[in-house]
Design an enzyme around this catalytic site. Structure first.
Site, PDB file in Angstrom:
ATOM      1  N   TYR A   1     -10.048 -10.552  -6.123  1.00  0.00           N
ATOM      2  CA  TYR A   1      -9.053 -10.737  -7.176  1.00  0.00           C
ATOM      3  C   TYR A   1      -9.294 -12.009  -7.972  1.00  0.00           C
ATOM      4  CZ  TYR A   1      -6.674  -6.944  -4.853  1.00  0.00           C
ATOM      5  OH  TYR A   1      -6.378  -5.731  -4.304  1.00  0.00           O
TER       6      TYR A   1
ATOM      7  N   HIS B   1      -2.557   2.278  -5.969  1.00  0.00           N
ATOM      8  CA  HIS B   1      -3.591   1.264  -5.753  1.00  0.00           C
ATOM      9  C   HIS B   1      -3.666   0.319  -6.950  1.00  0.00           C
ATOM     10  CE1 HIS B   1      -6.455   0.022  -2.850  1.00  0.00           C
ATOM     11  NE2 HIS B   1      -7.524   0.205  -3.596  1.00  0.00           N
TER      12      HIS B   1
ATOM     13  N   ARG C   1       0.849  -1.189   0.000  1.00  0.00           N
ATOM     14  CA  ARG C   1       0.000   0.000   0.000  1.00  0.00           C
ATOM     15  C   ARG C   1       0.888   1.244   0.000  1.00  0.00           C
ATOM     16  NH1 ARG C   1      -2.164  -3.409   4.140  1.00  0.00           N
ATOM     17  NH2 ARG C   1      -4.269  -4.176   3.685  1.00  0.00           N
TER      18      ARG C   1
ATOM     19  N   ARG D   1      -0.805  -2.114  -6.832  1.00  0.00           N
ATOM     20  CA  ARG D   1      -1.078  -3.175  -5.851  1.00  0.00           C
ATOM     21  C   ARG D   1      -2.080  -4.182  -6.407  1.00  0.00           C
ATOM     22  NH1 ARG D   1      -1.277  -4.574  -0.291  1.00  0.00           N
ATOM     23  NH2 ARG D   1      -3.367  -4.918   0.550  1.00  0.00           N
TER      24      ARG D   1
ATOM     25  N   LYS E   1      -2.015  -2.038   7.966  1.00  0.00           N
ATOM     26  CA  LYS E   1      -3.167  -1.463   8.656  1.00  0.00           C
ATOM     27  C   LYS E   1      -3.277  -2.035  10.065  1.00  0.00           C
ATOM     28  CE  LYS E   1      -6.173  -0.279   4.753  1.00  0.00           C
ATOM     29  NZ  LYS E   1      -7.494  -0.496   4.127  1.00  0.00           N
TER      30      LYS E   1
ATOM     31  N   HIS F   1      -4.132  -8.796   4.095  1.00  0.00           N
ATOM     32  CA  HIS F   1      -5.578  -8.748   4.305  1.00  0.00           C
ATOM     33  C   HIS F   1      -5.940  -9.564   5.545  1.00  0.00           C
ATOM     34  CE1 HIS F   1      -6.476  -7.895  -0.228  1.00  0.00           C
ATOM     35  NE2 HIS F   1      -6.178  -6.803   0.443  1.00  0.00           N
TER      36      HIS F   1
END
Length: 305
Positions: free
Chosen positions: A281, A246, A155, A249, A179, A272
């Site tokens: 995806y 983005h 990211r 990625r 994150k 994730h």
């Protein structure tokens, strides 16, 4: 709890999430969302506000969402704002400042499924293989930045936060803080290792000397600067298409899934927390398989071809 009481702990809440390690960007987003909520609740007539003088209810927050929807905000933005409100209410409940969470049973607006845009693999390879002016430190830096962006699928916030000692070139991996301050290790491609080896001796350092990617003055590149450099690079060398971190990625994820078919591994590499986030995806992967089928299967061709 009346509106004034509901908003009274706002500053303390923001101080708390700063202590928890939330990024400046996240804290600023929470601040905007909550200030907007307070303004909406204050403006509501009593019949909409569910009797604000007596206390706030689920109806108040539903009405606030409806007002924002009438302003044209999309479902994704509304869901994010509701999440910000819930975080605040949950914090108040946990500390005994609110008896019940009035947002707990509100369903977020349904979001249309969005398939990420992936850049063509051939286009990316051609762009990243363009000659780099070794005498231009910024060009060398940008090449390392873009190789890492596509080669490891980070990211933009993660790239922004990288320090020089997060990169282990001999072992070919990078330590990433994602994150929620979650830590993970991501492999580096051979191209990324080579580009970083070329860049590191030229890196400008500020007083702390920690940041991996820096500007001329040695300070850490901002997320906006990273986005801008990527867009400029694509505009100057490409075919006019818009390129964002983005999209890089997404391309990493889609191309890796096409090659490996291992969605669990891709989930770990992307950082994730939920497999459902990674599963989007699989649509990219299906599109790739469908194209191969149309090109290769003898029964896939139309009669008029």
């Amino acid at each position: 709890m009346v509106l004034d009481g509901f908003a009274a702990h706002f500053d303390a809440y923001l101080e708390n999430i700063v202590r928890e390690g939330k990024s400046e960007h996240t804290v600023a987003a929470y601040r905007r969302d909550l200030e907007e909520l307070f303004a909406l609740l204050a403006q509501m007539p009593s019949e909409d506000a569910g009797g604000v003088p007596q206390g706030l209810s689920q109806r108040d927050f539903t009405a606030a969402l409806r007002r924002l929807s009438q302003r044209g905000l999309n479902a994704r933005t509304l869901a994010r704002k509701l999440s910000s409100w819930r975080q605040y209410c949950a914090w108040l409940v946990k500390r005994g400042l609110l008896h019940t969470d009035p947002t707990a049973d509100i369903k977020p607006p349904k979001q249309p499924e969005r398939v990420p845009k992936a850049l063509p693999q051939e286009w990316l390879n051609r762009m990243l293989d363009l000659p780099v002016d070794g005498g231009d430190p910024l060009a060398v830096r940008d090449h390392a930045l873009f190789e890492l962006m596509y080669g490891s699928g980070l990211r933009v916030s993660e790239i922004h936060g990288l320090n020089a000692d997060d990169v282990y070139l001999d072992e070919a991996w990078v330590h990433v803080t994602g994150k929620g301050r979650k830590q993970r290790q991501v492999p580096l491609t051979g191209k990324s290792v080579e580009a970083l080896k070329n860049y590191l001796p030229l890196r400008q350092t500020a007083s702390d000397g920690k940041a991996l990617f820096t500007g001329r003055n040695g300070t850490r590149l901002s997320q906006r600067q990273i986005q801008k450099r990527l867009a400029q690079w694509a505009a100057q060398n490409g075919d006019g298409r818009h390129v964002s971190p983005h999209m890089m990625r997404h391309s990493y994820a889609g191309h890796l899934l096409q090659a490996s078919r291992d969605i669990r591994a891709v989930q770990e590499l992307l950082g994730h927390s939920s497999l459902s986030t990674t599963q989007i995806y699989t649509k990219l992967d299906f599109d790739h398989i469908a194209r191969l089928y149309d090109e290769a299967h003898p029964r896939a061709k139309r009669q008029d071809e």
